[in-house]
Design a protein around this motif. Structure first.
Motif, short mmCIF file in Angstrom:
data_model
loop_
_atom_site.label_atom_id
_atom_site.label_comp_id
_atom_site.label_asym_id
_atom_site.label_seq_id
_atom_site.Cartn_x
_atom_site.Cartn_y
_atom_site.Cartn_z
N UNK A 6 21.07 51.02 24.40
CA UNK A 6 21.17 52.38 24.90
C UNK A 6 22.37 53.12 24.31
N UNK A 7 22.16 54.40 24.04
CA UNK A 7 23.23 55.23 23.50
C UNK A 7 23.49 56.44 24.40
N UNK A 8 22.88 56.45 25.57
CA UNK A 8 23.04 57.57 26.49
C UNK A 8 24.46 57.60 27.04
N UNK A 9 24.97 58.80 27.27
CA UNK A 9 26.27 58.90 27.92
C UNK A 9 26.06 58.79 29.43
N UNK A 10 27.14 58.53 30.13
CA UNK A 10 27.06 58.32 31.58
C UNK A 10 27.13 59.66 32.28
N UNK A 11 26.01 60.07 32.88
CA UNK A 11 25.94 61.36 33.58
C UNK A 11 25.82 61.21 35.09
N UNK A 12 25.35 60.03 35.54
CA UNK A 12 25.01 59.85 36.95
C UNK A 12 25.85 58.74 37.57
N UNK A 54 35.73 61.90 35.43
CA UNK A 54 35.31 60.94 34.40
C UNK A 54 34.10 61.43 33.62
N UNK A 55 33.63 62.64 33.93
CA UNK A 55 32.51 63.22 33.20
C UNK A 55 31.16 63.13 33.89
N UNK A 56 31.13 62.66 35.13
CA UNK A 56 29.87 62.54 35.87
C UNK A 56 29.38 63.93 36.30
N UNK A 57 28.08 64.15 36.14
CA UNK A 57 27.48 65.44 36.49
C UNK A 57 26.61 65.37 37.73
N UNK A 145 44.92 57.83 34.53
CA UNK A 145 43.55 58.04 34.06
C UNK A 145 42.58 57.51 35.11
N UNK A 146 41.54 58.28 35.48
CA UNK A 146 40.60 57.79 36.48
C UNK A 146 40.04 56.41 36.10
N UNK A 147 39.93 55.55 37.10
CA UNK A 147 39.46 54.19 36.84
C UNK A 147 38.06 54.19 36.23
N UNK A 148 37.18 55.05 36.73
CA UNK A 148 35.83 55.08 36.19
C UNK A 148 35.84 55.52 34.73
N UNK A 149 36.69 56.44 34.37
CA UNK A 149 36.78 56.87 32.97
C UNK A 149 37.19 55.71 32.07
N UNK A 150 38.08 54.86 32.57
CA UNK A 150 38.48 53.68 31.81
C UNK A 150 37.27 52.79 31.54
N UNK A 151 36.42 52.62 32.55
CA UNK A 151 35.22 51.79 32.38
C UNK A 151 34.24 52.44 31.41
N UNK A 152 34.07 53.75 31.52
CA UNK A 152 33.15 54.46 30.64
C UNK A 152 33.59 54.33 29.18
#
Length: 295
Positions: A6-12, A54-57, A145-152
């Motif tokens: 998969x190459x999708x970015x994390x939106x959800x 972290x970029x979640x929409x 830095x947000x923890x989720x952003x680190x994981x993303x």
């Protein structure tokens, strides 16, 4: 093992929030534990803000009976906003409106408490065939830095599922899922196996799983096939153990201070530390704490 293609970015991001909050009874008898306030914001709002930063929409909140307050919190309140306008409280008005405007909020119902894996399955139609984040309501991490952003960022490099890790004292391993290490490079771990709440003498490492994940969509069909345990619940860790047979899974020791707000002491620590950082409260609270007789 192969990495996911998969190459999708994390939106959800999925927020399982249907639990009973038994560790905080009696206050959680009629109030969702996710709505307990750290100073003046509920725990779940801090997590949503982390996700958005972290970029979640799309925020997918899996609720259950008695959780309507969560939906109301992230909804617009015409009466409240109108009252604030009339009183000229523009600062508060902006803050209240921001809560509803942060992201797209979607709610699904978990009809019975059948485990964290089942909660994720309740959102499968919304998740679709793309990678997604999962944030559980007990883990706040305060850092630059947000923890989720680190994981993303790890997911974007490795194209595989990744979970947040924290070093713990092995004597506390019975409270956590623990990882068995295949390979370690700094804070990044390639996982060999996952062990749920082992006795200290059986813990494979001192790295504990904490409640933040970025998962590939291949986890969904695995969750659908897993048989419930003796307690009738479907566990995410079981599905991850199966996913390990298909692709690499990574762990990352996230940077920042972690608070377990699902425990009373962790909740108190978070409340004090977050209040100390506030310009409107920090000085007064420090003075109060210094004056306490702790003998």
């Amino acid at each position: 093992m192969r990495a996911t293609s998969t190459k999708s970015r994390i939106r959800k991001a999925v927020f399982p929030a249907a639990g009973f909050g038994t560790r905080f009874l009696p206050v959680t008898k009629a109030q969702p534990k996710e709505m307990l306030p750290i100073v003046d914001k509920p725990v779940i709002q801090y997590l949503v803000e982390e996700a958005v930063a972290s970029g979640i929409e799309e925020i997918i909140i899996v609720t259950g009976r008695g959780k309507r307050a969560i939906e109301d919190h992230f909804d617009h309140s015409f009466e409240l906003e109108h009252n604030l306008v009339e009183k000229g409280k523009t600062g508060l008005l902006k803050e209240v409106r921001h809560i509803s405007d942060m992201a797209k909020f979607i709610y699904v119902r978990q009809p019975l408490p059948l485990g964290d894996g089942h909660a994720i399955l309740c959102a499968k139609e919304i998740i679709g065939n793309e990678p997604f984040a999962v944030l559980f309501g007990d883990d706040l991490i305060r850092g630059k830095k947000p923890a989720l952003k680190q994981l993303i960022e790890i997911f974007e490099k490795k194209k595989g599922s990744v979970m947040a890790l924290e070093k713990i004292d092995k004597k506390n391993s019975e409270q956590y899922g623990m990882v068995d290490i295949l390979e370690k490079n700094g804070k990044l771990t390639t996982i060999k196996n996952l062990v749920e709440k082992p006795q200290p003498e059986n813990a494979p490492s001192n790295l504990a799983i904490i409640g933040k994940y970025v998962l590939t969509p291949e986890i969904i069909p695995i969750l659908e096939k897993i048989k419930p345990g003796k307690d009738g619940e479907i566990r995410l860790i079981q599905a991850l153990q199966e996913l390990l047979k298909q692709q690499n899974i990574y762990g990352y020791e996230v940077e920042g201070v972690r608070y377990d707000t699902g425990s009373k002491f962790g909740f108190l620590k978070a409340t004090i530390d977050f209040a100390l950082e506030r310009k409107d409260l920090g000085h007064t609270l420090r003075s109060y704490l210094r004056g306490l007789d702790l003998s």
